[in-house]
Write an enzyme that holds these catalytic residues in place. Structure first.
Site, PDB file in Angstrom:
ATOM      1  CE  LYS A   1     -12.591  29.591   7.252  1.00  0.00           C
ATOM      2  NZ  LYS A   1     -11.130  29.546   7.109  1.00  0.00           N
TER       3      LYS A   1
ATOM      4  CE  LYS B   1      -6.484  34.305   3.807  1.00  0.00           C
ATOM      5  NZ  LYS B   1      -6.971  33.644   5.021  1.00  0.00           N
TER       6      LYS B   1
END
Length: 337
Positions: A218, A109
């Site tokens: 997703k 991240k």
């Protein structure tokens, strides 16, 4: 959905849980989710709290599909997964990676609010050093950079050998502009689109604009496995299947999506190892990577864990009301209207 459950059937099986995260992730320290039990097994409804009802209805459609419909036939029995490194100090990287045994790919991240590019560089460098030259390193900015910021950041991070940069900018136009700038400058970093697919009214706009080299999908945000497969087929781009910080139940949905993809479309290790970022889970055998992989399975629910992580009465009521509103937003066959 031929056998869509009624609202009463959903609510009768709904268990609302709140599980602490090991490290603050995506701005949250408690992950809330609803676990249903359908004819096919456990299913999950866990849109993030800030999502409105129209967007969240797609997540409910996915939960209904997975709990009440048979998944597609798989092409594989196990899925390689990546480690996920939150926006932690560089010194914490070895501890994070240790939670993902055997994983040779790591998603890092970056572009965290309140942090500087130097923090991202140090974190990515620490991951590269830990994985060695043969490991794969990806970065995920969650749309946090402008085009200029993304270009500057990726120029600094490219020497660490990035596999790709996920959603460096927020819009499709920005991704396309950045991709052109990187190519012109000879900076060999591929662009992956995530939010521009799963949160977009037109998830295929990325492919039409030539704004990405691959897409991250997703299952929950795209309305379920069948909906995700339709988008993948039309996009004609390589795919990474990822999770939304799900419990093992939601991870299982992602595993079944990844398993249904033919080899030529699956672009690498999937982002489905994130149960390791939670302090607990609802499954008897939580889906934690072993040798860098997860088995294709539907986890059995742990009744004691469901009780231990049960949300407060107030939060349970909030989620049940959310289910009612989202259910009303579905058309008669269980898809977002």
């Amino acid at each position: 959905m031929a056998t869509a459950p009624t609202l009463s059937e959903l609510l009768d099986t709904a268990r609302v849980v709140s599980i602490p995260t090991r490290t603050r992730f995506r701005g949250i320290s408690e992950r809330e989710a609803v676990i249903f039990t359908g004819p096919q097994g456990a299913s999950e409804f866990s849109p993030f709290l800030e999502y409105d009802d129209a967007e969240s209805a797609r997540w409910l459609a996915a939960a209904m599909e997975f709990g009440w419909e048979r998944p597609p036939l798989p092409h594989r029995k196990a899925i390689a997964v990546n480690a996920t490194v939150p926006a932690v100090p560089a010194g914490a990287v070895p501890e994070i990676l240790a939670r993902f045994p055997g994983c040779r790919t790591a998603k890092v991240k970056v572009a965290e609010r309140g942090q500087a590019l130097a923090d991202d560089v140090a974190r990515v460098q620490a991951v590269r050093e830990a994985l060695g030259p043969d490991g794969a390193v990806r970065v995920d900015a969650n749309g946090g950079w402008t085009v200029a910021e993304a270009f500057a950041a990726l120029a600094r991070l490219a020497p660490f050998g990035l596999e790709y940069a996920e959603q460096p900018c927020a819009s499709v136009a920005e991704l396309a502009e950045l991709r052109t700038l990187l190519a012109s400058a000879g900076i060999a970093v591929r662009i992956a689109a995530d939010e521009s697919v799963r949160k977009a009214e037109d998830p295929l706009a990325v492919a039409r604009a030539g704004a990405a080299d691959l897409i991250v999908v997703k299952a929950q945000p795209l309305g379920g496995i069948a909906g995700a497969l339709r988008i993948i087929k039309e996009a004609r781009l390589p795919v990474i299947v990822s999770s939304a910080l799900d419990t093992s139940v939601g991870i299982s949905m992602g595993l079944h999506l990844a398993a249904a993809l033919p080899n030529h479309l699956l672009a690498g290790a999937c982002g489905l190892g994130t149960v390791a970022l939670l302090e607990g889970d609802v499954a008897v055998a939580p889906l934690i990577p072993v040798d860098g992989k997860l088995p294709l399975t539907r986890p059995a629910l742990d009744s004691a864990a469901l009780d231990r992580f049960a949300a407060s009465p107030e939060r349970t009521r909030w989620w049940r009301e959310r289910i009612e509103r989202c259910y009303e937003a579905l058309d008669p066959v269980g898809l977002p209207s």
